[in-house]
Scaffold this active site. Sequence first.
Site, mmCIF file in Angstrom:
data_model
loop_
_atom_site.group_PDB
_atom_site.id
_atom_site.type_symbol
_atom_site.label_atom_id
_atom_site.label_comp_id
_atom_site.label_asym_id
_atom_site.label_seq_id
_atom_site.Cartn_x
_atom_site.Cartn_y
_atom_site.Cartn_z
ATOM 1 N N ILE A 17 -9.411 -2.786 -5.693
ATOM 2 C CA ILE A 17 -9.987 -3.149 -4.398
ATOM 3 C C ILE A 17 -10.390 -1.926 -3.573
ATOM 4 O O ILE A 17 -10.943 -2.064 -2.479
ATOM 5 C CB ILE A 17 -9.024 -4.032 -3.582
ATOM 6 C CG1 ILE A 17 -7.654 -3.365 -3.423
ATOM 7 C CG2 ILE A 17 -8.906 -5.393 -4.214
ATOM 8 C CD1 ILE A 17 -6.693 -4.171 -2.560
ATOM 9 N N GLY A 20 -10.918 6.322 -4.086
ATOM 10 C CA GLY A 20 -11.548 7.472 -3.451
ATOM 11 C C GLY A 20 -10.524 8.525 -3.123
ATOM 12 O O GLY A 20 -9.350 8.220 -2.865
ATOM 13 N N GLY A 21 -10.969 9.771 -3.133
ATOM 14 C CA GLY A 21 -10.074 10.859 -2.794
ATOM 15 C C GLY A 21 -8.901 10.944 -3.745
ATOM 16 O O GLY A 21 -9.063 11.122 -4.954
ATOM 17 N N MET A 22 -7.714 10.750 -3.207
ATOM 18 C CA MET A 22 -6.488 10.952 -3.977
ATOM 19 C C MET A 22 -5.943 9.687 -4.608
ATOM 20 O O MET A 22 -4.963 9.734 -5.335
ATOM 21 C CB MET A 22 -5.404 11.537 -3.055
ATOM 22 C CG MET A 22 -5.783 12.830 -2.382
ATOM 23 S SD MET A 22 -4.515 13.354 -1.207
ATOM 24 C CE MET A 22 -4.724 12.156 0.115
ATOM 25 N N VAL A 25 -6.558 1.784 -5.226
ATOM 26 C CA VAL A 25 -5.779 0.654 -4.725
ATOM 27 C C VAL A 25 -6.087 -0.577 -5.571
ATOM 28 O O VAL A 25 -7.257 -0.918 -5.784
ATOM 29 C CB VAL A 25 -6.082 0.372 -3.247
ATOM 30 C CG1 VAL A 25 -5.206 -0.775 -2.740
ATOM 31 C CG2 VAL A 25 -5.863 1.620 -2.399
ATOM 32 N N LYS A 40 -1.029 0.965 -4.199
ATOM 33 C CA LYS A 40 -1.798 2.189 -4.050
ATOM 34 C C LYS A 40 -1.257 3.246 -5.011
ATOM 35 O O LYS A 40 -0.105 3.659 -4.910
ATOM 36 C CB LYS A 40 -1.713 2.700 -2.602
ATOM 37 C CG LYS A 40 -2.616 3.883 -2.321
ATOM 38 C CD LYS A 40 -2.619 4.197 -0.821
ATOM 39 C CE LYS A 40 -3.631 5.266 -0.490
ATOM 40 N NZ LYS A 40 -3.699 5.524 0.978
ATOM 41 N N ASP A 133 -7.743 9.539 10.873
ATOM 42 C CA ASP A 133 -8.755 9.073 9.915
ATOM 43 C C ASP A 133 -9.395 7.758 10.354
ATOM 44 O O ASP A 133 -9.652 6.886 9.518
ATOM 45 C CB ASP A 133 -8.121 8.925 8.525
ATOM 46 C CG ASP A 133 -9.150 9.058 7.400
ATOM 47 O OD1 ASP A 133 -10.260 9.570 7.667
ATOM 48 O OD2 ASP A 133 -8.848 8.664 6.259
#
Length: 302
Positions: A17, A20-22, A25, A40, A133
């Site tokens: 779902i 991205g990045g690190m 999910v 996650k 963020d």
Amino acid sequence: MVKNGLFDGKYEILDVIGSGGMSTVYLAKNVNLDTLWAIKQISKYSNSKFDLLVEPNILKKLNHPALPRIFDIVEDEENIYIIEDYIEGISLDKKLLRCGRLPEKDIIQWGKEICDVLIYLHNTRPNPIIYRDMKPSNIILTNKNRIKLIDFGIAREYKDDSINDTAYIGTRGYAAPEQYGRSQSDVRTDIYSFGVTLYHLITGKSPKEAPFQERTIRELEENISIGMEYIILKCTRFDPQQRYQSVDELLEDLINIDSFDLFWKKKTVNRKIAIALMILLLIFFSYITYLGTIEIMEYFYN
């Protein structure tokens, strides 16, 4: 961690779902309870300068209806897995893709809800939580039309004895200037990103496209209220001292946003009345001067 098709012996992975990045999910179902959860996955081999457990360590201390709850943390040699509430709804970046721009009335209501959770975070003790963020993709609109704030991967605790942030990071366009090494991020950092987010939602224009302060907001969308323009501009001042100094101040203006338009209309009406009076006085004095000139001429010629 996956055996017989189940993660941790009880979770069936249904879908991806987000990624991205690190992290990635997953949507998962607890087969024992028949409930849905978000898992996650964070790689331990990422190049991140952050403590990979910062998100669960922050969230497990918090309790607010607009924040996801942490249920469990699982580790293996390669990854950390955070099991938390699955929030049914749509992220505001996806809603923007569908609608182009969103109604101001809705944005004001969502903005009040976001302010409420930011006030909660900023008043956390012993140290305020700075979210850092804020952006449409991290705001979920639930099926009940309520706001949820997700992804605390770069959140941090504000500490009075720190001069600068230990790492400089943020989403380009949304991040405040101080997130890039100018000073320590604080509550005003979240206020800046909140303002940029409002700008994106109400104009439909991403701040990544161009420096969004080049044109006034009502030049882009003339139907935007004067109050909304004022709030966004004050939130996004380059100098933190010129922004709202607390989210409580910001929320107060959002609650009373209609008063900006009433004040402006009253000011405009008063200006028009003043101009009309000046014109009438000018006509009056011109007429008096004309009569005086006639009388003087008659006096000399008779």
